[in-house]
Enzyme design. Structure first.
Site, PDB file in Angstrom:
ATOM      1  N   GLY A  80       0.813  -1.212   0.000  1.00 24.54           N
ATOM      2  CA  GLY A  80       0.000   0.000   0.000  1.00 24.54           C
ATOM      3  C   GLY A  80       0.846   1.261   0.000  1.00 24.54           C
ATOM      4  N   ARG A  98       8.432   4.890   2.004  1.00 23.32           N
ATOM      5  CA  ARG A  98       9.131   5.425   3.172  1.00 23.32           C
ATOM      6  C   ARG A  98       9.595   6.872   2.963  1.00 23.32           C
ATOM      7  NH1 ARG A  98      10.516   1.042   6.636  1.00 23.32           N
ATOM      8  NH2 ARG A  98      10.218  -0.941   5.604  1.00 23.32           N
ATOM      9  N   GLY A 138       5.908   4.205  -8.440  1.00 26.18           N
ATOM     10  CA  GLY A 138       6.604   2.924  -8.624  1.00 26.18           C
ATOM     11  C   GLY A 138       5.607   1.783  -8.757  1.00 26.18           C
ATOM     12  N   HIS A 139       4.637   1.773  -7.845  1.00 27.53           N
ATOM     13  CA  HIS A 139       3.601   0.734  -7.918  1.00 27.53           C
ATOM     14  C   HIS A 139       2.792   0.879  -9.212  1.00 27.53           C
ATOM     15  CE1 HIS A 139       3.983   1.304  -3.389  1.00 27.53           C
ATOM     16  NE2 HIS A 139       4.275   0.033  -3.531  1.00 27.53           N
TER      17      HIS A 139
HETATM   18  P1  AMP Z   1       6.102  -2.288  -1.450  1.00 31.64           P
HETATM   19  O1  AMP Z   1       4.701  -1.776  -1.414  1.00 31.64           O
HETATM   20  O2  AMP Z   1       7.117  -1.267  -1.064  1.00 31.64           O
HETATM   21  O3  AMP Z   1       6.270  -3.612  -0.772  1.00 31.64           O
HETATM   22  O4  AMP Z   1       6.415  -2.552  -2.981  1.00 31.64           O
HETATM   23  C1  AMP Z   1       5.571  -3.347  -3.773  1.00 31.64           C
HETATM   24  C2  AMP Z   1       6.243  -3.590  -5.090  1.00 31.64           C
HETATM   25  O5  AMP Z   1       6.494  -2.332  -5.726  1.00 31.64           O
HETATM   26  C3  AMP Z   1       7.593  -4.298  -4.944  1.00 31.64           C
HETATM   27  O6  AMP Z   1       7.725  -5.240  -5.996  1.00 31.64           O
HETATM   28  C4  AMP Z   1       8.566  -3.158  -5.103  1.00 31.64           C
HETATM   29  O7  AMP Z   1       9.824  -3.567  -5.606  1.00 31.64           O
HETATM   30  C5  AMP Z   1       7.845  -2.282  -6.110  1.00 31.64           C
HETATM   31  N1  AMP Z   1       8.353  -0.913  -6.038  1.00 31.64           N
HETATM   32  C6  AMP Z   1       8.407  -0.114  -4.953  1.00 31.64           C
HETATM   33  N2  AMP Z   1       8.976   1.061  -5.261  1.00 31.64           N
HETATM   34  C7  AMP Z   1       9.316   1.001  -6.571  1.00 31.64           C
HETATM   35  C8  AMP Z   1       9.945   1.891  -7.482  1.00 31.64           C
HETATM   36  N3  AMP Z   1      10.354   3.090  -7.106  1.00 31.64           N
HETATM   37  N4  AMP Z   1      10.132   1.481  -8.766  1.00 31.64           N
HETATM   38  C9  AMP Z   1       9.716   0.250  -9.149  1.00 31.64           C
HETATM   39  N5  AMP Z   1       9.112  -0.631  -8.345  1.00 31.64           N
HETATM   40  C10 AMP Z   1       8.911  -0.267  -7.070  1.00 31.64           C
END
Ligand code: AMP
Length: 289
Positions: A30, A186, A35-36
């Protein structure tokens, strides 16, 4: 079709039963950002049905304070998913995923010995276990992961290979802010001053990549180039800065195969990670006339 938001495993199975064949899953915790969104776009490009999970997974946090203060913005996240064209969002309460403390877990060895794995005991066991559970719940054809979390991606790829999980893992390059900072949930925990300093992390990795492009192969020298930049800023505490081989994530003394230069830093109470892939250049051959 408009978005459906479900909170139970049974509902995911029921909704996906008539839509099998081209299901893409984007697992997230979430606090969705660009990126997501890139992961969702990649899923839309390949899959007829795009699904996302939003779950702050307690078993991958090794510090309770970190788990407690992780941003939770479900309402906004659902709106983001809807406008990005996600068909189904699964946002389970913790009791749905862990009705009892799990006695079973997935442990991916060797790849987790260094980098974040060495500093966050049990973290990747928690990640691999929840991703395996999500794969069993969704049974997706493809799942999308970001290269920003390079060790996580390597762990998932290896888990799928070792355990013959019928899911294709799609890697998505890191999405960055204009100043180079890798986008992360973060980042919103940073103070204005910390946010100003944070791009130094990627700048340091880039400086090391520049040294490699100029012919440097010695791992210590490559790491020194990056360290010199981040160490110039007293508010940055380097947790690790390591050069490992991109396939096995083992330390390299010499960049004689594709490598991954990865780092974790602390800015105040916030931990940031980033990485770049380093390719050893072909040795240039002098033509003697
Ligand atoms: P998280 O919500 O941080 O657990 O991330 C979920 C997915 O989004 C994971 O596969 C991360 O690697 C990907 N992710 C998070 N930040 C980025 C970003 N800046 N660029 C590409 N993928 C991202």
């Amino acid at each position: 079709m408009s978005i459906e938001v479900v909170h139970s495993i049974a509902a995911v199975r029921e909704k996906l039963a008539p839509r099998r064949g081209s299901v893409g899953l984007v697992p997230t915790m979430g606090a969705l950002h660009r990126g997501h969104l890139r992961l969702i776009e990649e899923a839309r490009a390949r899959d007829r049905t795009v699904t996302a999970s939003i779950f702050v997974n307690p078993i991958q946090f090794n510090q309770p304070e970190d788990y407690a203060r992780y941003p939770r913005t479900l309402e906004g996240d659902v709106a983001v998913c809807e406008s990005a064209g996600v068909d189904l969002v699964f946002a389970p309460p913790v009791e749905e995923m862990y009705p009892v403390p799990p006695a079973t877990s997935v442990e991916v060895a060797t790849l987790t010995e260094h980098l974040c794995g060495a500093r966050r005991p049990g973290h990747f066991r928690g990640v691999a276990t929840v991703v395996m559970k999500l794969f069993e719940i969704f049974q997706p054809d493809r799942a999308y992961f970001g290269e920003k979390d390079a060790q996580q991606l390597a762990v998932i790829e290896r888990m799928v290979r070792d355990l013959n999980v019928p899911v294709e893992i799609i890697r998505v390059p890191t999405v960055r802010e204009a100043d180079g900072l890798a986008i992360s949930s973060r980042n919103q925990l940073l103070s204005a001053e910390e946010r100003r300093i944070a791009p130094l992390l990627f700048a340091a990795l880039e400086a090391a990549a520049g040294a490699v492009a100029a012919g440097e192969r010695d791992a210590a020298a490559i790491k020194r180039t990056a360290a010199a930049l981040v160490e110039r800023e007293p508010r940055i505490r380097v947790e690790y800065l390591e050069l490992v081989d991109a396939a096995g994530l083992q330390p390299l003394a010499l960049l004689d195969r594709p490598g991954l230069l990865a780092a974790a830093i602390w800015l105040g109470t916030t931990r940031l990670i980033d990485n770049v892939r380093l390719e050893p250049r072909q040795k240039s051959h002098k033509v003697v006339s």
